[in-house]
Design a protein around this motif. Structure first.
Motif, short mmCIF file in Angstrom:
data_model
loop_
_atom_site.label_atom_id
_atom_site.label_comp_id
_atom_site.label_asym_id
_atom_site.label_seq_id
_atom_site.Cartn_x
_atom_site.Cartn_y
_atom_site.Cartn_z
N ASP A 92 -11.86 -5.62 8.20
CA ASP A 92 -11.44 -4.72 9.26
C ASP A 92 -11.32 -3.31 8.68
O ASP A 92 -10.68 -3.10 7.66
N GLU A 93 -11.97 -2.35 9.31
CA GLU A 93 -11.90 -0.97 8.85
C GLU A 93 -11.39 -0.04 9.96
O GLU A 93 -11.65 1.16 9.95
N SER A 94 -10.65 -0.61 10.89
CA SER A 94 -10.17 0.17 12.04
C SER A 94 -9.09 1.17 11.66
O SER A 94 -8.92 2.19 12.33
N GLY A 95 -8.33 0.88 10.61
CA GLY A 95 -7.21 1.73 10.24
C GLY A 95 -5.96 1.48 11.07
O GLY A 95 -4.93 2.12 10.85
N THR A 108 -9.60 -9.49 4.39
CA THR A 108 -9.96 -9.15 5.76
C THR A 108 -9.25 -7.94 6.34
O THR A 108 -9.72 -7.35 7.31
N GLN A 109 -8.11 -7.55 5.75
CA GLN A 109 -7.30 -6.50 6.37
C GLN A 109 -7.67 -5.10 5.88
O GLN A 109 -8.09 -4.92 4.74
N ASN A 110 -7.51 -4.13 6.78
CA ASN A 110 -7.81 -2.75 6.39
C ASN A 110 -6.72 -2.21 5.47
O ASN A 110 -5.60 -2.74 5.44
N PRO A 111 -7.01 -1.16 4.69
CA PRO A 111 -6.03 -0.64 3.73
C PRO A 111 -4.68 -0.28 4.34
O PRO A 111 -3.64 -0.54 3.73
N ALA A 112 -4.68 0.30 5.54
CA ALA A 112 -3.40 0.67 6.16
C ALA A 112 -2.57 -0.58 6.48
O ALA A 112 -1.35 -0.59 6.29
N GLN A 113 -3.23 -1.63 6.96
CA GLN A 113 -2.51 -2.88 7.25
C GLN A 113 -2.00 -3.50 5.95
O GLN A 113 -0.88 -4.02 5.91
N GLN A 166 -7.17 -10.07 -11.48
CA GLN A 166 -7.72 -8.72 -11.59
C GLN A 166 -8.42 -8.28 -10.31
O GLN A 166 -8.34 -7.12 -9.89
N ALA A 167 -9.12 -9.22 -9.67
CA ALA A 167 -9.80 -8.90 -8.41
C ALA A 167 -8.79 -8.59 -7.31
O ALA A 167 -8.96 -7.64 -6.54
N LEU A 168 -7.73 -9.40 -7.21
CA LEU A 168 -6.69 -9.13 -6.22
C LEU A 168 -6.03 -7.78 -6.48
O LEU A 168 -5.76 -7.02 -5.53
N MET A 169 -5.79 -7.48 -7.74
CA MET A 169 -5.18 -6.20 -8.08
C MET A 169 -6.10 -5.03 -7.69
O MET A 169 -5.62 -3.99 -7.23
N ALA A 170 -7.41 -5.22 -7.87
CA ALA A 170 -8.36 -4.17 -7.47
C ALA A 170 -8.29 -3.91 -5.98
O ALA A 170 -8.28 -2.75 -5.53
N ILE A 171 -8.23 -4.99 -5.19
CA ILE A 171 -8.13 -4.84 -3.73
C ILE A 171 -6.85 -4.11 -3.35
O ILE A 171 -6.85 -3.14 -2.58
N VAL A 172 -5.74 -4.57 -3.89
CA VAL A 172 -4.43 -4.03 -3.50
C VAL A 172 -4.26 -2.60 -4.00
O VAL A 172 -3.88 -1.69 -3.24
N LYS A 173 -4.53 -2.35 -5.28
CA LYS A 173 -4.31 -1.01 -5.83
C LYS A 173 -5.26 0.02 -5.23
O LYS A 173 -4.86 1.16 -4.97
N SER A 174 -6.51 -0.38 -4.98
CA SER A 174 -7.44 0.58 -4.37
C SER A 174 -7.10 0.82 -2.91
O SER A 174 -7.43 1.87 -2.36
N SER A 175 -6.42 -0.13 -2.27
CA SER A 175 -5.95 0.09 -0.89
C SER A 175 -4.79 1.06 -0.86
O SER A 175 -4.67 1.89 0.04
N LEU A 176 -3.91 0.97 -1.85
CA LEU A 176 -2.78 1.89 -1.94
C LEU A 176 -3.24 3.30 -2.29
O LEU A 176 -2.83 4.28 -1.68
N ASN A 177 -4.10 3.41 -3.31
CA ASN A 177 -4.58 4.71 -3.78
C ASN A 177 -5.82 4.48 -4.64
O ASN A 177 -5.71 4.20 -5.83
N ARG A 178 -6.97 4.62 -4.02
CA ARG A 178 -8.21 4.27 -4.73
C ARG A 178 -8.46 5.18 -5.93
O ARG A 178 -8.89 4.71 -6.99
N THR A 179 -8.18 6.47 -5.79
CA THR A 179 -8.44 7.36 -6.92
C THR A 179 -7.48 7.09 -8.08
O THR A 179 -7.87 7.19 -9.25
#
Length: 318
Positions: free
Chosen positions: A161-164, A199-204, A234-247
């Motif tokens: 989901d990329e709806s935001g 499945t969830q967008n970064p804001a969610q 490590q993969a889960l951390m990549a999803i979560v941390k990049s959702s919080l702040n990708r840079t």
């Protein structure tokens, strides 16, 4: 959210014929003028580099990539040839190299696949298929196993989901589900983690993590660290941390390549080359905030020679 910006932008007053002449002069005869190669290729964006390659062949009847390969070597060659590849071809190549031969470089898989948008994942998949005549999903599934394989397979469907949009009630329920699947359970229900995080967008996801803080003393990132392990963690951390702040996530990844004894040069090159035109300027800002020193300074202290000059110039930008 800050506007994303790379360090390498289209050079003003661009003249592909003049650049081609500079490169030919730098490689003609005995010896190679590496500084001239750096000054041209590390200060042009990818679209301009492709024009230079066309002009080089038109003017001299020679293949620029072949000439660069014959004149350069080592990590410096890796940087320059990486810059010469179109971005999705470069990422596809890095994934292929991570999986060819004995062993797999899982870092490349989760760092590349878990941090890109649906459109970017689809473009990487299409490019990989065109270059290697095999589906990326097939390659990944043959190289990794168990929960990590299922997670990457789900990501490769490019259906996040990329709806935001944020559904706060749903976020509270999802946080409860994650808590029950991890901390509150003997063992871990990885399927619940996969279904929600993939499945969830970064804001969610951010809303879910905020709700998780209300029911757990650990917080969600600490829960992932304690309830999962290895490449899957490590993969889960990549999803979560990049959702919080990708840079900030990529700043952390760059720092990791330079920590301890020796530098993980291949990883550092991949990170800098692949982010150069997208968000490396933002990553530099996050790096300074996180570590109290500039990315340029750390790169300069951990690399050497023409390899160092090329990377530092990319980080500094044009």
């Amino acid at each position: 959210m800050a506007q994303l910006s790379g360090t390498i932008r289209a050079a003003s007053g661009f003249d592909p014929a003049a650049d081609g002449h500079t490169l030919r002069k730098a490689m003609k005869g005995l010896g190679t003028d590496e500084k001239a190669i750096i000054s041209v290729l590390c200060r042009r964006n990818n679209a301009q580099r492709q024009q230079i390659a066309v002009q080089y062949k038109s003017g001299y009847g020679r293949d620029l990539i072949k000439d660069l390969k014959s004149e350069l070597g080592g990590k410096f060659e890796d940087v320059i040839l990486g810059l010469m590849m179109p971005p999705y071809e470069y990422l596809a190549q890095q994934l292929y190299k991570a999986m060819e031969g004995l062993g797999t470089d899982e870092d490349v898989l989760f760092e590349t696949l878990c941090t890109h948008s649906n459109a970017e994942v689809r473009a990487i998949k299409e490019t990989y298929q065109r270059m290697y005549h095999r589906s990326l999903e097939q390659s990944v599934r043959s190289e990794v196993s168990d929960h990590f394989k299922r997670l990457l397979t789900a990501i490769l469907q490019a259906n996040r989901d990329e709806s935001g949009r944020v559904d706060q009630a749903k976020a509270a329920n999802q946080a409860q589900a994650l808590y029950k699947a991890g901390e509150k359970k003997l063992g871990t229900d990885e399927e619940t983690f996969n279904v929600i995080l993939v499945t969830q967008n970064p804001a969610q996801l951010q809303a879910i993590m905020a709700e998780y803080e209300k029911i757990s003393k650990k917080g969600f990132i600490k829960a992932i660290e304690s309830e999962t392990s290895g490449d899957y963690r490590q993969a889960l951390m990549a999803i979560v941390k990049s959702s919080l702040n990708r840079t900030a996530y990529f700043a952390e990844r760059m720092r990791d390549t330079m920590k301890g004894l020796g530098t993980r040069d291949n990883d550092l090159i991949r990170l800098i080359v692949s982010r150069a035109e997208y968000d490396l300027a933002n990553i530099k800002q996050e790096y300074l905030k996180l570590y109290g020193k500039t990315l340029e300074k750390d790169v300069a202290s951990e690399t050497s020679g023409d390899y160092r000059r090329a990377l530092v110039m990319i980080v500094e930008g044009n």
